[in-house]
Scaffold this motif. Structure first.
Motif, PDB file in Angstrom:
ATOM      1  N   LYS A 196       0.802  -1.214   0.000  1.00  0.00           N
ATOM      2  CA  LYS A 196       0.000   0.000   0.000  1.00  0.00           C
ATOM      3  C   LYS A 196       0.845   1.279   0.000  1.00  0.00           C
ATOM      4  O   LYS A 196       0.370   2.333  -0.388  1.00  0.00           O
ATOM      5  N   MET A 197       2.104   1.175   0.437  1.00  0.00           N
ATOM      6  CA  MET A 197       2.965   2.353   0.507  1.00  0.00           C
ATOM      7  C   MET A 197       3.697   2.552  -0.816  1.00  0.00           C
ATOM      8  O   MET A 197       3.881   1.609  -1.576  1.00  0.00           O
ATOM      9  N   GLN A 198       4.110   3.784  -1.082  1.00  0.00           N
ATOM     10  CA  GLN A 198       4.859   4.073  -2.299  1.00  0.00           C
ATOM     11  C   GLN A 198       6.288   3.566  -2.149  1.00  0.00           C
ATOM     12  O   GLN A 198       6.964   3.879  -1.176  1.00  0.00           O
ATOM     13  N   LYS A 199       6.746   2.772  -3.121  1.00  0.00           N
ATOM     14  CA  LYS A 199       8.103   2.231  -3.181  1.00  0.00           C
ATOM     15  C   LYS A 199       8.469   1.382  -1.970  1.00  0.00           C
ATOM     16  O   LYS A 199       9.636   1.216  -1.644  1.00  0.00           O
ATOM     17  N   ARG A 242       6.581 -19.425  13.487  1.00  0.00           N
ATOM     18  CA  ARG A 242       6.766 -18.024  13.855  1.00  0.00           C
ATOM     19  C   ARG A 242       6.899 -17.201  12.586  1.00  0.00           C
ATOM     20  O   ARG A 242       7.546 -17.629  11.632  1.00  0.00           O
ATOM     21  N   THR A 243       6.300 -16.023  12.569  1.00  0.00           N
ATOM     22  CA  THR A 243       6.424 -15.137  11.411  1.00  0.00           C
ATOM     23  C   THR A 243       6.983 -13.801  11.853  1.00  0.00           C
ATOM     24  O   THR A 243       6.762 -13.354  12.983  1.00  0.00           O
ATOM     25  N   LYS A 244       7.722 -13.176  10.954  1.00  0.00           N
ATOM     26  CA  LYS A 244       8.270 -11.857  11.202  1.00  0.00           C
ATOM     27  C   LYS A 244       8.097 -11.043   9.931  1.00  0.00           C
ATOM     28  O   LYS A 244       8.216 -11.579   8.824  1.00  0.00           O
ATOM     29  N   LYS A 245       7.816  -9.763  10.085  1.00  0.00           N
ATOM     30  CA  LYS A 245       7.590  -8.900   8.931  1.00  0.00           C
ATOM     31  C   LYS A 245       8.770  -7.953   8.731  1.00  0.00           C
ATOM     32  O   LYS A 245       9.326  -7.438   9.697  1.00  0.00           O
ATOM     33  N   TYR A 246       9.137  -7.751   7.472  1.00  0.00           N
ATOM     34  CA  TYR A 246      10.217  -6.851   7.098  1.00  0.00           C
ATOM     35  C   TYR A 246       9.713  -5.886   6.036  1.00  0.00           C
ATOM     36  O   TYR A 246       9.053  -6.304   5.084  1.00  0.00           O
ATOM     37  N   LYS A 247      10.041  -4.602   6.190  1.00  0.00           N
ATOM     38  CA  LYS A 247       9.736  -3.620   5.157  1.00  0.00           C
ATOM     39  C   LYS A 247      10.927  -3.546   4.207  1.00  0.00           C
ATOM     40  O   LYS A 247      12.072  -3.527   4.637  1.00  0.00           O
ATOM     41  N   PHE A 248      10.643  -3.497   2.902  1.00  0.00           N
ATOM     42  CA  PHE A 248      11.718  -3.463   1.916  1.00  0.00           C
ATOM     43  C   PHE A 248      11.429  -2.403   0.859  1.00  0.00           C
ATOM     44  O   PHE A 248      10.286  -2.018   0.637  1.00  0.00           O
ATOM     45  N   HIS A 249      12.497  -1.945   0.218  1.00  0.00           N
ATOM     46  CA  HIS A 249      12.409  -0.916  -0.814  1.00  0.00           C
ATOM     47  C   HIS A 249      12.112  -1.568  -2.166  1.00  0.00           C
ATOM     48  O   HIS A 249      12.830  -2.463  -2.598  1.00  0.00           O
ATOM     49  N   ASP A 250      11.059  -1.105  -2.826  1.00  0.00           N
ATOM     50  CA  ASP A 250      10.644  -1.604  -4.142  1.00  0.00           C
ATOM     51  C   ASP A 250      10.556  -0.397  -5.070  1.00  0.00           C
ATOM     52  O   ASP A 250       9.534   0.267  -5.147  1.00  0.00           O
ATOM     53  N   GLU A 251      11.653  -0.094  -5.752  1.00  0.00           N
ATOM     54  CA  GLU A 251      11.787   1.143  -6.532  1.00  0.00           C
ATOM     55  C   GLU A 251      10.678   1.331  -7.565  1.00  0.00           C
ATOM     56  O   GLU A 251      10.145   2.419  -7.725  1.00  0.00           O
ATOM     57  N   ASN A 252      10.304   0.259  -8.273  1.00  0.00           N
ATOM     58  CA  ASN A 252       9.336   0.389  -9.365  1.00  0.00           C
ATOM     59  C   ASN A 252       7.939  -0.090  -9.010  1.00  0.00           C
ATOM     60  O   ASN A 252       7.087  -0.212  -9.886  1.00  0.00           O
ATOM     61  N   LYS A 260      13.686   4.700   8.840  1.00  0.00           N
ATOM     62  CA  LYS A 260      13.826   4.158  10.185  1.00  0.00           C
ATOM     63  C   LYS A 260      13.626   2.640  10.223  1.00  0.00           C
ATOM     64  O   LYS A 260      14.380   1.921  10.880  1.00  0.00           O
ATOM     65  N   GLU A 261      12.625   2.128   9.522  1.00  0.00           N
ATOM     66  CA  GLU A 261      12.311   0.704   9.569  1.00  0.00           C
ATOM     67  C   GLU A 261      12.687  -0.050   8.302  1.00  0.00           C
ATOM     68  O   GLU A 261      12.588  -1.270   8.271  1.00  0.00           O
ATOM     69  N   LYS A 262      13.086   0.650   7.260  1.00  0.00           N
ATOM     70  CA  LYS A 262      13.296   0.015   5.953  1.00  0.00           C
ATOM     71  C   LYS A 262      14.781  -0.103   5.660  1.00  0.00           C
ATOM     72  O   LYS A 262      15.421   0.840   5.214  1.00  0.00           O
ATOM     73  N   THR A 263      15.344  -1.303   5.914  1.00  0.00           N
ATOM     74  CA  THR A 263      16.777  -1.536   5.684  1.00  0.00           C
ATOM     75  C   THR A 263      17.001  -2.717   4.750  1.00  0.00           C
ATOM     76  O   THR A 263      18.052  -3.342   4.778  1.00  0.00           O
ATOM     77  N   TRP A 264      16.010  -3.061   3.957  1.00  0.00           N
ATOM     78  CA  TRP A 264      16.091  -4.151   2.997  1.00  0.00           C
ATOM     79  C   TRP A 264      15.672  -3.618   1.634  1.00  0.00           C
ATOM     80  O   TRP A 264      14.930  -2.652   1.539  1.00  0.00           O
ATOM     81  N   ARG A 265      16.133  -4.293   0.558  1.00  0.00           N
ATOM     82  CA  ARG A 265      15.684  -3.926  -0.783  1.00  0.00           C
ATOM     83  C   ARG A 265      15.318  -5.181  -1.547  1.00  0.00           C
ATOM     84  O   ARG A 265      15.784  -6.275  -1.236  1.00  0.00           O
TER      85      ARG A 265
END
Length: 84
Positions: A14-17, A38-48, A67-72
């Motif tokens: 839902k978020m941009q990129k 067990r599940t864990k959620k990660y925020k990642f960068h999606d350029e397109n 702050k929370e996005k350190t993955w791509r």
């Protein structure tokens, strides 16, 4: 030190990129030994903005985007609707 690579299912876009990946793991209970999911959620960068909910993707460690996005996004393993 090599960068970590995680694989899982996209649960939000839902978020941009930005996407949210859910990674499941199985761990035994420390006392009783029952295997629990067990599940864990990660925020990642999606350029397109390529990912959709339900896609199976791989992400890799990166320098912090926020702050929370350190993955791509590394690659999309399976698009939703594309069954093997």
């Amino acid at each position: 030190m090599p960068k970590r690579v995680l694989s899982g299912k996209v649960v939000s876009n839902k978020m941009q990129k930005t996407g949210v990946l859910s990674v499941a793991s199985l761990k035994p209970h420390r006392l009783y030994g029952k295997v629990m999911k067990r599940t864990k959620k990660y925020k990642f960068h999606d350029e397109n903005n390529d990912c959709n909910i339900g896609d199976v993707v791989e992400i890799i460690e990166a320098s912090p985007y926020s702050k929370e996005k350190t993955w791509r996004l590394l690659r999309i393993v399976q698009k939703v609707g594309d069954e093997l």
